[in-house]
Design a protein around this motif. Structure first.
Motif: not given
Length: 274
Positions: A67-70, A35-36, A20-21, A178-180
Motif C-alpha cells: 500500500y505504501d507504494h501503490s 516509480l511508485d 511512510h511511502g 522500492g524496498c529491496s
C-alpha cells in the motif's frame, strides 16, 4: 535526465508532505515516469508544489504490491487516464503484515491502463524491468512478519511480486527498487546476471527499519555486512523510506559519500563522481 523524490518519509522541501511511502519522478529523453506513488494523494499534492505535471507521465512502475507504494495510484489516475501502470501479476495478490492487510487497493486492478506482467520485460531501449530474485544473502529480517495468500492460506512472502527498473541514459545505468525486500545484494546479483556489470547509481529503500525497539545484534550484523559489500562497489546509492534512520546512519559510517539520503521534494543530484 531529471529525478525528483516526490514522496518519502522525511521532509526535504517546504510545502511537501512526508509520509511512510516512496514515489520517484524521472524524466528521460523519451519518458516521464513514476516509480511508485506513495500511500496517499501526497504524490499529487507534492507534484503540484514542485511544478511536476503528472498529466504528462506516460508510465508508472509499481515496484511491489504494498500500500505504501501503490496508494497514490488512484488519486494519480484522476488526473492522468493514459499512463500505463505496470506491475508484476503477483503484486495483485493479497499481502499481509501479521493480520494487517498491506496489499494494493483492489480498485486499482479495474483501471483500464493497468498492465500485469510476469517476469522480465524490455520496455524499450531505455527501460528494462526484472524480477526473479532468488538469492538470500543478507536477507532483511523485517520480512519475517510479511506474508501472502496461497490456496486460501497465509504463507511467508517470497517477494516474487518485487520488480526492479533499470534506466539506461547517457551511457549510465540507473537501478531503481522500492524496498529491496529481496535484499539489495541479491538484487545486485540478479542485475549482474543480466547486465554482467554493476549499475552506476541505485535508488532504493533497504528494508532495515525497526519500528519496535532497537536492532538486534543479528540485524546489526546484516546491516554492517550489507554496507561493507556496497562500499566495495563503484556505485552511488540513494536510500531512505524503509531503510530507517538508525540503519542509514550505521551504513553511512561505512559507505561515506557512496550513500546519499532521500527526502520528499528534493531533486537527486546525479553528477558523475570524479
Amino acid at each position: 535526465m531529471k529525478i525528483i523524490t516526490i514522496v518519502e518519509n522525511s521532509f526535504g522541501h517546504e510545502g511537501c508532505i512526508a509520509e511512510h511511502g516512496l514515489s520517484i519522478y524521472i524524466e528521460t529523453e523519451k519518458h516521464k515516469l513514476l516509480l511508485d506513488t506513495g500511500q496517499s494523494d501526497a504524490v499529487v499534492k507534492n507534484a503540484e508544489v514542485l511544478g511536476v505535471d503528472l498529466s504528462l507521465v506516460d508510465t508508472v512502475i509499481l515496484s511491489h504490491g504494498h500500500y505504501d507504494h501503490s496508494g497514490g495510484i488512484l488519486p494519480f489516475s484522476q488526473i492522468n487516464h493514459t499512463a500505463q501502470i505496470i506491475m508484476q501479476k503477483s503484486a495483485a495478490e493479497p499481502h499481509y503484515n501479521g493480520e494487517r492487510y498491506i496489499g494494493i487497493d483492489k480498485d486499482i486492478l479495474e483501471l483500464p491502463n493497468v498492465r500485469l506482467i510476469n517476469g522480465d520485460v524490455q520496455l524499450d531501449d531505455e527501460l528494462f524491468l526484472f524480477s526473479g530474485i532468488t538469492g538470500r544473502r543478507c536477507y532483511p529480517q523485517g520480512n519475517s512478519k510479511l506474508s501472502r495468500m496461497e490456496s486460501g492460506e497465509k504463507v511467508p512472502d517470497n517477494f516474487a511480486h518485487e520488480q526492479c527498473l533499470v534506466i539506461k541514459q547517457n551511457g549510465k545505468h540507473w537501478l531503481l527498487s522500492g524496498c529491496s525486500h529481496n535484499g539489495i545484494l541479491n538484487i545486485l546479483d540478479r542485475y549482474g546476471e543480466i547486465f554482467a556489470n554493476a549499475p552506476d547509481y541505485v535508488i532504493t529503500g533497504f528494508h532495515m527499519m525497526k519500528k519496535d525497539g532497537e536492532h538486534t545484534e543479528k540485524e546489526k550484523a546484516i546491516i554492517i555486512q550489507t554496507a561493507q559489500e556496497l562500499a566495495k562497489m563503484n556505485t552511488v546509492f540513494y536510500s531512505g523510506h524503509c531503510t530507517g534512520i538508525p540503519a542509514f546512519d550505521l551504513m553511512k559510517e561505512i559507505m561515506g559519500d557512496k550513500l546519499i539520503a532521500l527526502h520528499s521534494g528534493e531533486e537527486i543530484c546525479y553528477e558523475l563522481r570524479k
